[in-house]
Scaffold this motif. Structure first.
Motif, PDB file in Angstrom:
ATOM      1  N   ARG A   1      54.684  66.586  83.196  1.00  0.00           N
ATOM      2  CA  ARG A   1      54.744  67.255  84.497  1.00  0.00           C
ATOM      3  C   ARG A   1      55.910  68.218  84.435  1.00  0.00           C
ATOM      4  NH1 ARG A   1      52.472  67.603  88.776  1.00  0.00           N
ATOM      5  NH2 ARG A   1      51.418  65.716  89.299  1.00  0.00           N
ATOM      6  N   VAL A   2      55.655  69.476  84.823  1.00  0.00           N
ATOM      7  CA  VAL A   2      56.660  70.538  84.751  1.00  0.00           C
ATOM      8  C   VAL A   2      56.688  71.291  86.069  1.00  0.00           C
ATOM      9  CG1 VAL A   2      57.382  72.634  83.547  1.00  0.00           C
ATOM     10  CG2 VAL A   2      56.254  70.796  82.264  1.00  0.00           C
ATOM     11  N   GLY A   3      57.899  71.551  86.563  1.00  0.00           N
ATOM     12  CA  GLY A   3      58.070  72.329  87.791  1.00  0.00           C
ATOM     13  C   GLY A   3      58.176  71.433  89.005  1.00  0.00           C
TER      14      GLY A   3
ATOM     15  N   ILE B   1      59.591  63.856  90.739  1.00  0.00           N
ATOM     16  CA  ILE B   1      59.132  65.238  90.897  1.00  0.00           C
ATOM     17  C   ILE B   1      58.028  65.268  91.945  1.00  0.00           C
ATOM     18  CG2 ILE B   1      57.962  67.189  89.803  1.00  0.00           C
ATOM     19  CD1 ILE B   1      59.088  66.329  87.139  1.00  0.00           C
ATOM     20  N   ALA B   2      58.151  66.171  92.894  1.00  0.00           N
ATOM     21  CA  ALA B   2      57.071  66.458  93.839  1.00  0.00           C
ATOM     22  C   ALA B   2      56.521  67.829  93.485  1.00  0.00           C
ATOM     23  CB  ALA B   2      57.597  66.438  95.272  1.00  0.00           C
ATOM     24  N   GLY B   3      55.209  67.917  93.341  1.00  0.00           N
ATOM     25  CA  GLY B   3      54.598  69.196  92.978  1.00  0.00           C
ATOM     26  C   GLY B   3      54.645  69.415  91.483  1.00  0.00           C
ATOM     27  N   GLY B   4      54.665  70.668  91.099  1.00  0.00           N
ATOM     28  CA  GLY B   4      54.656  71.003  89.682  1.00  0.00           C
ATOM     29  C   GLY B   4      53.246  70.985  89.125  1.00  0.00           C
ATOM     30  N   ARG B   5      53.155  71.074  87.813  1.00  0.00           N
ATOM     31  CA  ARG B   5      51.862  71.097  87.130  1.00  0.00           C
ATOM     32  C   ARG B   5      51.861  70.059  86.021  1.00  0.00           C
ATOM     33  NH1 ARG B   5      48.980  76.260  84.204  1.00  0.00           N
ATOM     34  NH2 ARG B   5      47.194  75.079  83.470  1.00  0.00           N
ATOM     35  N   SER B   6      50.727  69.400  85.818  1.00  0.00           N
ATOM     36  CA  SER B   6      50.584  68.425  84.739  1.00  0.00           C
ATOM     37  C   SER B   6      49.843  69.042  83.567  1.00  0.00           C
ATOM     38  CB  SER B   6      49.808  67.195  85.217  1.00  0.00           C
ATOM     39  OG  SER B   6      50.579  66.449  86.107  1.00  0.00           O
ATOM     40  N   TYR B   7      50.372  68.790  82.376  1.00  0.00           N
ATOM     41  CA  TYR B   7      49.744  69.237  81.138  1.00  0.00           C
ATOM     42  C   TYR B   7      49.375  68.002  80.323  1.00  0.00           C
ATOM     43  CZ  TYR B   7      51.855  73.707  82.331  1.00  0.00           C
ATOM     44  OH  TYR B   7      52.225  74.861  82.981  1.00  0.00           O
ATOM     45  N   GLN B   8      48.166  68.000  79.770  1.00  0.00           N
ATOM     46  CA  GLN B   8      47.713  66.909  78.918  1.00  0.00           C
ATOM     47  C   GLN B   8      47.987  67.310  77.476  1.00  0.00           C
ATOM     48  OE1 GLN B   8      46.866  64.112  80.530  1.00  0.00           O
ATOM     49  NE2 GLN B   8      47.299  65.383  82.317  1.00  0.00           N
ATOM     50  N   LEU B   9      48.913  66.617  76.829  1.00  0.00           N
ATOM     51  CA  LEU B   9      49.367  66.990  75.493  1.00  0.00           C
ATOM     52  C   LEU B   9      48.707  66.149  74.414  1.00  0.00           C
ATOM     53  CD1 LEU B   9      53.193  67.367  76.242  1.00  0.00           C
ATOM     54  CD2 LEU B   9      51.394  69.111  76.337  1.00  0.00           C
TER      55      LEU B   9
ATOM     56  N   VAL C   1      51.584  72.867  71.944  1.00  0.00           N
ATOM     57  CA  VAL C   1      52.938  73.371  72.149  1.00  0.00           C
ATOM     58  C   VAL C   1      53.126  73.586  73.645  1.00  0.00           C
ATOM     59  CG1 VAL C   1      54.509  75.310  71.717  1.00  0.00           C
ATOM     60  CG2 VAL C   1      52.984  74.523  69.901  1.00  0.00           C
ATOM     61  N   LEU C   2      54.274  73.140  74.158  1.00  0.00           N
ATOM     62  CA  LEU C   2      54.593  73.320  75.572  1.00  0.00           C
ATOM     63  C   LEU C   2      55.997  73.886  75.685  1.00  0.00           C
ATOM     64  CD1 LEU C   2      54.056  72.919  78.635  1.00  0.00           C
ATOM     65  CD2 LEU C   2      54.964  70.582  78.362  1.00  0.00           C
ATOM     66  N   TRP C   3      56.131  75.046  76.324  1.00  0.00           N
ATOM     67  CA  TRP C   3      57.434  75.668  76.578  1.00  0.00           C
ATOM     68  C   TRP C   3      57.836  75.370  78.011  1.00  0.00           C
ATOM     69  CZ3 TRP C   3      58.718  80.040  79.774  1.00  0.00           C
ATOM     70  CH2 TRP C   3      60.050  80.442  79.649  1.00  0.00           C
ATOM     71  N   ILE C   4      59.078  74.917  78.194  1.00  0.00           N
ATOM     72  CA  ILE C   4      59.606  74.580  79.521  1.00  0.00           C
ATOM     73  C   ILE C   4      60.859  75.422  79.735  1.00  0.00           C
ATOM     74  CG2 ILE C   4      60.512  72.747  80.990  1.00  0.00           C
ATOM     75  CD1 ILE C   4      58.993  70.778  79.045  1.00  0.00           C
ATOM     76  N   PRO C   5      60.829  76.327  80.709  1.00  0.00           N
ATOM     77  CA  PRO C   5      61.995  77.187  80.917  1.00  0.00           C
ATOM     78  C   PRO C   5      63.179  76.419  81.500  1.00  0.00           C
ATOM     79  CG  PRO C   5      60.317  77.642  82.576  1.00  0.00           C
ATOM     80  CD  PRO C   5      59.733  76.640  81.623  1.00  0.00           C
ATOM     81  N   ALA C   6      64.374  76.903  81.184  1.00  0.00           N
ATOM     82  CA  ALA C   6      65.602  76.315  81.727  1.00  0.00           C
ATOM     83  C   ALA C   6      65.482  76.218  83.243  1.00  0.00           C
ATOM     84  CB  ALA C   6      66.802  77.184  81.342  1.00  0.00           C
ATOM     85  N   GLY C   7      65.985  75.107  83.789  1.00  0.00           N
ATOM     86  CA  GLY C   7      65.976  74.891  85.230  1.00  0.00           C
ATOM     87  C   GLY C   7      64.709  74.249  85.771  1.00  0.00           C
ATOM     88  N   SER C   8      63.680  74.115  84.937  1.00  0.00           N
ATOM     89  CA  SER C   8      62.423  73.513  85.395  1.00  0.00           C
ATOM     90  C   SER C   8      62.461  72.004  85.202  1.00  0.00           C
ATOM     91  CB  SER C   8      61.233  74.059  84.612  1.00  0.00           C
ATOM     92  OG  SER C   8      61.007  75.397  84.926  1.00  0.00           O
ATOM     93  N   PRO C   9      62.240  71.243  86.280  1.00  0.00           N
ATOM     94  CA  PRO C   9      62.142  69.797  86.114  1.00  0.00           C
ATOM     95  C   PRO C   9      60.967  69.467  85.203  1.00  0.00           C
ATOM     96  CG  PRO C   9      62.208  70.400  88.444  1.00  0.00           C
ATOM     97  CD  PRO C   9      62.036  71.658  87.661  1.00  0.00           C
ATOM     98  N   HIS C  10      61.113  68.404  84.413  1.00  0.00           N
ATOM     99  CA  HIS C  10      60.003  67.970  83.570  1.00  0.00           C
ATOM    100  C   HIS C  10      60.127  66.488  83.256  1.00  0.00           C
ATOM    101  CE1 HIS C  10      63.183  69.510  80.930  1.00  0.00           C
ATOM    102  NE2 HIS C  10      62.787  68.624  80.014  1.00  0.00           N
ATOM    103  N   GLN C  11      58.970  65.880  83.010  1.00  0.00           N
ATOM    104  CA  GLN C  11      58.894  64.453  82.699  1.00  0.00           C
ATOM    105  C   GLN C  11      57.706  64.224  81.781  1.00  0.00           C
ATOM    106  OE1 GLN C  11      58.083  61.828  86.031  1.00  0.00           O
ATOM    107  NE2 GLN C  11      59.136  60.146  85.014  1.00  0.00           N
ATOM    108  N   VAL C  12      57.927  63.432  80.731  1.00  0.00           N
ATOM    109  CA  VAL C  12      56.878  63.134  79.755  1.00  0.00           C
ATOM    110  C   VAL C  12      56.490  61.667  79.877  1.00  0.00           C
ATOM    111  CG1 VAL C  12      56.290  63.043  77.295  1.00  0.00           C
ATOM    112  CG2 VAL C  12      57.734  64.901  78.174  1.00  0.00           C
TER     113      VAL C  12
END
Length: 163
Positions: A95-97, A116-124, A129-140
Motif C-alpha cells: 500500500r502506497v500513499g 494508512i488511510a487511502g492510498g493505492r494497493s499494488y499486488q507484487l 518493480v515498485l518505485w515509492i517517492p520520498a514522503g509517501s507512506p508505504h507498507q508491505v
C-alpha cells in the motif's frame, strides 16, 4: 570483493563506512560488485519478528538492502529517500500513499508505525518493480509466506525549475 558472509554481522552504518572508505585490498568503485542470487538469499535467511534486512555492496550515494518479510511490515515514511523495490520471490501487497495516523519518528526524516488511510494497493510478484517517492507512506504485507525483495534507497532530488 567483499566477504558477503561477513556482511551479516555489520550494521548498516558500519557497512556504509566500510564501503565508502575502500580499505587496502578492497575493490575500487569502478570495478563493480557481484553478489549471486544464492548469496542474496543467504543474507536474509533468518528473519527476526518476520523481517530480515542486510546491506548489499554498492557505490557511494546509494543504499541497497536485501529484504525478507514473513509478516506484515510497519507503515514507513522516508522524508528524503525514494525507495525502489525489485521483487525476487513470493507475493505481497504494497500500500502506497494516503494519510498516516499514529506513527512515530524513529530517526531524523524517518517515521514508522500507525495506519494508512487511502492510498493505492499494488499486488507484487517476482520480477515486479515498485518505485515509492520520498514522503509517501508505504507498507508491505506478504501473501501466503515469505516475500523477498531488493530495496534500493536513494536521495530525492528536487525537480529543477523550468527556465
Amino acid at each position: 570483493m567483499y566477504n558477503i558472509q561477513g556482511l551479516k554481522r555489520l550494521s548498516l552504518g558500519a557497512f556504509l563506512a566500510m564501503a565508502l572508505a575502500f580499505p587496502a585490498g578492497a575493490q575500487a568503485p569502478d570495478e563493480g560488485h557481484y553478489v549471486s542470487a544464492a548469496e542474496l538469499a543467504g543474507l536474509v535467511e533468518k528473519p527476526k519478528d518476520g523481517l530480515a534486512t542486510a546491506p548489499v555492496p554498492t557505490g557511494p550515494g546509494a543504499t541497497v538492502l536485501a529484504a525478507r518479510r514473513d509478516g506484515p511490515g510497519e507503515v514507513e515514511v522516508h522524508e528524503r529517500l525514494n525507495d525502489e523495490f525489485v521483487v525476487q520471490a513470493g507475493h505481497a501487497t504494497a500500500r502506497v500513499g494516503g494519510k498516516v495516523t499514529g506513527n512515530r519518528r524513529t530517526a531524523p526524516g524517518e517515521w514508522r508505525g500507525g495506519t494508512i488511510a487511502g492510498g493505492r494497493s499494488y499486488q507484487l510478484a517476482p520480477g515486479d518493480v515498485l518505485w515509492i517517492p520520498a514522503g509517501s507512506p508505504h507498507q508491505v504485507t506478504p501473501k501466503g509466506g515469505t516475500f523477498r525483495y531488493l530495496a534500493f534507497k536513494f536521495e530525492a532530488k528536487p525537480t529543477p525549475a523550468p527556465q
